[in-house]
Design a protein around this motif. Structure first.
Motif, PDB file in Angstrom:
ATOM      1  N   PRO A  25       0.816  -1.213   0.000  1.00 21.85           N
ATOM      2  CA  PRO A  25       0.000   0.000   0.000  1.00 21.85           C
ATOM      3  C   PRO A  25       0.857   1.273   0.000  1.00 21.85           C
ATOM      4  N   GLN A  26       1.956   1.267   0.730  1.00 15.14           N
ATOM      5  CA  GLN A  26       2.862   2.415   0.721  1.00 15.14           C
ATOM      6  C   GLN A  26       3.518   2.550  -0.646  1.00 15.14           C
ATOM      7  N   LEU A  27       3.859   1.446  -1.233  1.00 15.36           N
ATOM      8  CA  LEU A  27       4.449   1.436  -2.567  1.00 15.36           C
ATOM      9  C   LEU A  27       3.472   2.030  -3.583  1.00 15.36           C
ATOM     10  N   ALA A  28       2.201   1.701  -3.449  1.00 14.08           N
ATOM     11  CA  ALA A  28       1.178   2.254  -4.345  1.00 14.08           C
ATOM     12  C   ALA A  28       1.110   3.774  -4.230  1.00 14.08           C
ATOM     13  N   VAL A  29       1.255   4.289  -3.016  1.00 11.44           N
ATOM     14  CA  VAL A  29       1.262   5.740  -2.812  1.00 11.44           C
ATOM     15  C   VAL A  29       2.460   6.361  -3.524  1.00 11.44           C
ATOM     16  N   ILE A  57       6.955  -6.122  -8.929  1.00 10.64           N
ATOM     17  CA  ILE A  57       5.920  -5.955  -7.905  1.00 10.64           C
ATOM     18  C   ILE A  57       4.505  -6.277  -8.375  1.00 10.64           C
ATOM     19  N   ALA A  58       4.340  -6.498  -9.663  1.00 16.03           N
ATOM     20  CA  ALA A  58       2.991  -6.749 -10.197  1.00 16.03           C
ATOM     21  C   ALA A  58       2.314  -7.920  -9.488  1.00 16.03           C
ATOM     22  N   GLU A  62      -1.210  -8.059  -7.140  1.00 15.84           N
ATOM     23  CA  GLU A  62      -2.281  -9.013  -7.422  1.00 15.84           C
ATOM     24  C   GLU A  62      -2.587  -9.852  -6.177  1.00 15.84           C
ATOM     25  N   TYR A  63      -1.550 -10.299  -5.488  1.00 12.69           N
ATOM     26  CA  TYR A  63      -1.732 -11.076  -4.260  1.00 12.69           C
ATOM     27  C   TYR A  63      -2.521 -10.266  -3.236  1.00 12.69           C
ATOM     28  N   GLU A  64      -2.158  -9.000  -3.056  1.00 13.98           N
ATOM     29  CA  GLU A  64      -2.867  -8.173  -2.063  1.00 13.98           C
ATOM     30  C   GLU A  64      -4.297  -7.862  -2.495  1.00 13.98           C
ATOM     31  N   ARG A  65      -4.556  -7.798  -3.794  1.00 14.10           N
ATOM     32  CA  ARG A  65      -5.945  -7.617  -4.244  1.00 14.10           C
ATOM     33  C   ARG A  65      -6.801  -8.807  -3.803  1.00 14.10           C
ATOM     34  N   LYS A  66      -6.205  -9.992  -3.815  1.00 14.78           N
ATOM     35  CA  LYS A  66      -6.943 -11.210  -3.446  1.00 14.78           C
ATOM     36  C   LYS A  66      -6.995 -11.428  -1.932  1.00 14.78           C
ATOM     37  N   HIS A  67      -5.933 -11.079  -1.232  1.00 13.18           N
ATOM     38  CA  HIS A  67      -5.802 -11.435   0.185  1.00 13.18           C
ATOM     39  C   HIS A  67      -5.883 -10.256   1.148  1.00 13.18           C
ATOM     40  N   SER A  71      -1.296  -7.668   3.449  1.00 16.65           N
ATOM     41  CA  SER A  71      -1.120  -9.104   3.668  1.00 16.65           C
ATOM     42  C   SER A  71       0.311  -9.564   3.403  1.00 16.65           C
ATOM     43  N   LEU A  72       1.093  -8.793   2.689  1.00 16.19           N
ATOM     44  CA  LEU A  72       2.488  -9.148   2.426  1.00 16.19           C
ATOM     45  C   LEU A  72       3.477  -8.424   3.343  1.00 16.19           C
ATOM     46  N   LEU A  73       2.978  -7.564   4.227  1.00 19.70           N
ATOM     47  CA  LEU A  73       3.875  -6.816   5.103  1.00 19.70           C
ATOM     48  C   LEU A  73       4.680  -7.754   5.987  1.00 19.70           C
ATOM     49  N   LYS A  74       5.966  -7.532   6.011  1.00 23.75           N
ATOM     50  CA  LYS A  74       6.870  -8.300   6.875  1.00 23.75           C
ATOM     51  C   LYS A  74       6.976  -7.537   8.197  1.00 23.75           C
TER      52      LYS A  74
END
Length: 103
Positions: A25-29, A57-58, A62-67, A71-74
């Protein structure tokens, strides 16, 4: 290297850090704010690095759109831990604001 290029290099480094810690989400910003500037004003090397990042990152987006967002944040990534340590209340408000749908 001029000041504008240095700033764009910093932005790209920030995007890479977002990718590394799974902060999509931060990357999207960052993409929304800086993509046009990078592609219009960046040198060829910077543009190529940015386009390579976008290709990598594509699948994550896509993974975060589904989950779900974040959801991928470490959560154990050193930068994530540092951001929480620096000012956990402000950091959580900031993260919550990123999760809100755009109006």
């Amino acid at each position: 290297m001029n000041e504008g290029t240095f700033s764009l290099d910093f932005v790209l480094d920030s995007m890479r850090a977002d990718e590394e810690r799974g902060a999509y989400p931060q990357l999207a910003v960052h993409i929304e704010l800086y993509e046009k500037l990078i592609l219009e004003e960046g040198n060829d090397e910077l543009k190529a690095a940015y386009l390579a990042l976008k290709a990598r990152i594509a699948a994550g987006f896509e993974y975060e759109r589904k989950h779900g967002k974040w959801s991928l944040l470490k959560s154990d990534h050193p930068l994530t831990l540092k951001l929480r340590q620096v000012n956990s209340r402000e950091y959580l408000r900031y993260q919550a604001a990123l999760r809100r749908p755009a109006e």
